[in-house]
Scaffold this motif. Structure first.
Motif, PDB file in Angstrom:
ATOM      1  N   UNK A  18      20.005  30.003   5.421  1.00  0.00           N
ATOM      2  CA  UNK A  18      18.738  29.307   5.130  1.00  0.00           C
ATOM      3  C   UNK A  18      17.922  30.061   4.080  1.00  0.00           C
ATOM      4  N   UNK A  19      17.935  31.385   4.150  1.00  0.00           N
ATOM      5  CA  UNK A  19      17.203  32.157   3.122  1.00  0.00           C
ATOM      6  C   UNK A  19      17.810  31.895   1.747  1.00  0.00           C
ATOM      7  N   UNK A  20      19.144  31.882   1.685  1.00  0.00           N
ATOM      8  CA  UNK A  20      19.820  31.607   0.404  1.00  0.00           C
ATOM      9  C   UNK A  20      19.441  30.200  -0.073  1.00  0.00           C
ATOM     10  N   UNK A  21      19.479  29.233   0.852  1.00  0.00           N
ATOM     11  CA  UNK A  21      19.161  27.848   0.496  1.00  0.00           C
ATOM     12  C   UNK A  21      17.732  27.691   0.024  1.00  0.00           C
ATOM     13  N   UNK A  22      16.808  28.394   0.682  1.00  0.00           N
ATOM     14  CA  UNK A  22      15.396  28.307   0.283  1.00  0.00           C
ATOM     15  C   UNK A  22      15.215  28.804  -1.153  1.00  0.00           C
ATOM     16  N   UNK A  23      15.859  29.911  -1.483  1.00  0.00           N
ATOM     17  CA  UNK A  23      15.743  30.463  -2.837  1.00  0.00           C
ATOM     18  C   UNK A  23      16.405  29.541  -3.868  1.00  0.00           C
ATOM     19  N   UNK A  24      17.543  28.959  -3.502  1.00  0.00           N
ATOM     20  CA  UNK A  24      18.218  28.045  -4.437  1.00  0.00           C
ATOM     21  C   UNK A  24      17.369  26.794  -4.664  1.00  0.00           C
ATOM     22  N   UNK A  25      16.760  26.280  -3.593  1.00  0.00           N
ATOM     23  CA  UNK A  25      15.884  25.108  -3.745  1.00  0.00           C
ATOM     24  C   UNK A  25      14.694  25.442  -4.637  1.00  0.00           C
ATOM     25  N   UNK A  26      14.134  26.619  -4.429  1.00  0.00           N
ATOM     26  CA  UNK A  26      12.980  27.024  -5.245  1.00  0.00           C
ATOM     27  C   UNK A  26      13.381  27.100  -6.714  1.00  0.00           C
ATOM     28  N   UNK A  27      14.580  27.605  -6.989  1.00  0.00           N
ATOM     29  CA  UNK A  27      15.065  27.649  -8.370  1.00  0.00           C
ATOM     30  C   UNK A  27      15.130  26.238  -8.961  1.00  0.00           C
ATOM     31  N   UNK A  28      15.695  25.331  -8.191  1.00  0.00           N
ATOM     32  CA  UNK A  28      15.888  23.969  -8.686  1.00  0.00           C
ATOM     33  C   UNK A  28      14.566  23.243  -8.875  1.00  0.00           C
ATOM     34  N   UNK A  29      13.692  23.382  -7.910  1.00  0.00           N
ATOM     35  CA  UNK A  29      12.449  22.606  -7.954  1.00  0.00           C
ATOM     36  C   UNK A  29      11.460  23.216  -8.935  1.00  0.00           C
ATOM     37  N   UNK A  30      11.649  24.506  -9.228  1.00  0.00           N
ATOM     38  CA  UNK A  30      10.741  25.146 -10.172  1.00  0.00           C
ATOM     39  C   UNK A  30      11.239  25.078 -11.610  1.00  0.00           C
ATOM     40  N   UNK A  31      12.486  24.598 -11.777  1.00  0.00           N
ATOM     41  CA  UNK A  31      13.128  24.688 -13.097  1.00  0.00           C
ATOM     42  C   UNK A  31      12.557  23.662 -14.067  1.00  0.00           C
ATOM     43  N   UNK A  32      11.862  24.167 -15.061  1.00  0.00           N
ATOM     44  CA  UNK A  32      11.238  23.268 -16.032  1.00  0.00           C
ATOM     45  C   UNK A  32      12.271  22.391 -16.731  1.00  0.00           C
ATOM     46  N   UNK A  33      13.440  22.980 -16.954  1.00  0.00           N
ATOM     47  CA  UNK A  33      14.487  22.243 -17.681  1.00  0.00           C
ATOM     48  C   UNK A  33      14.920  20.977 -16.973  1.00  0.00           C
ATOM     49  N   UNK A  34      14.725  20.950 -15.653  1.00  0.00           N
ATOM     50  CA  UNK A  34      15.156  19.773 -14.895  1.00  0.00           C
ATOM     51  C   UNK A  34      14.008  18.794 -14.693  1.00  0.00           C
ATOM     52  N   UNK A  35      12.828  19.139 -15.182  1.00  0.00           N
ATOM     53  CA  UNK A  35      11.645  18.345 -14.838  1.00  0.00           C
ATOM     54  C   UNK A  35      11.720  16.928 -15.403  1.00  0.00           C
ATOM     55  N   UNK A  36      12.214  16.817 -16.615  1.00  0.00           N
ATOM     56  CA  UNK A  36      12.328  15.478 -17.207  1.00  0.00           C
ATOM     57  C   UNK A  36      10.962  14.887 -17.531  1.00  0.00           C
ATOM     58  N   UNK A  37      10.951  13.733 -18.145  1.00  0.00           N
ATOM     59  CA  UNK A  37       9.670  13.149 -18.561  1.00  0.00           C
ATOM     60  C   UNK A  37       8.872  12.617 -17.363  1.00  0.00           C
TER      61      UNK A  37
END
Ligand SMILES: NC(=O)N[C@H]1NC(=O)NC1=O
Length: 174
Positions: A155-174
């Motif tokens: 769960x700790x690994x998953x929390x950090x991976x989710x934070x990476x994904x949700x914080x990633x500006x590159x994935x934000x899109x318009x």
């Protein structure tokens, strides 16, 4: 990436993006997609964790078995997932000397023989100096307690991976 974007993803896109939040367990993202819409990142995380908690012990052990050893053969062979590679590199596990690698390989083997699943630790919250001691310590624990601890690390690994994904500006899109 905001929640509106996440909630608008079709099944394939969602699994592509979140399929490795739990190492090599895209089935979990596939199941979580059905629970949308999510109100925020905590809500999304809650669904990943609830899926893990609801599994029978065999399924929980299966999740652990999908994890590569720390500093193990897959690291040597270059077959880690991108996420695992980044985590293990960040913890310094790619720059062990031969003696350190051997020590970890021995401890990993003892752990697997005792519990039937690999030793799992959130490498980003640890480092190469701490891993062998933590492994040796957890080797002594009762199996039921160790299963709970190991799932807590997933769960700790998953929390950090989710934070990476949700914080990633590159994935934000318009
Ligand atoms: N065995 C194990 O803990 N593997 C993992 N830990 C981590 O932080 N990334 C992994 O792949």
């Amino acid at each position: 990436m905001d929640m509106e974007k996440v909630n608008s993803m079709d099944f394939g896109e969602f699994v592509d993006v979140f399929g490795n939040v739990v190492e090599r367990c895209p089935l979990i993202a596939a199941a979580v997609w059905s629970q949308r819409p999510f109100c925020n990142s905590e809500d999304l995380e809650k669904h990943f964790f609830a899926f893990i908690d609801a599994l029978p012990q065999s399924g929980q052990e299966g999740i652990l078995r999908c994890h590569p050893d720390l500093a193990g053969r897959e690291l040597q062979q270059g077959t880690l997932t991108a996420e695992s590679r980044r985590e293990q590199r960040g913890a310094g596990l790619m720059s062990l000397d031969a003696a350190e690698r051997l020590r970890l390989a021995e401890l990993n083997a003892q752990y697997r023989a005792r519990f039937g699943f690999p030793f799992v630790l959130a490498a980003r919250l640890s480092d190469r100096a701490a891993v062998p001691g933590e492994l040796a310590r957890r080797l002594q624990r009762p199996p039921a307690e160790e299963l709970r601890t190991a799932l807590g690390e997933v769960k700790k690994i998953g929390r950090l991976r989710l934070a990476d994904l949700l914080g990633a500006a590159g994935l934000a899109g318009p």
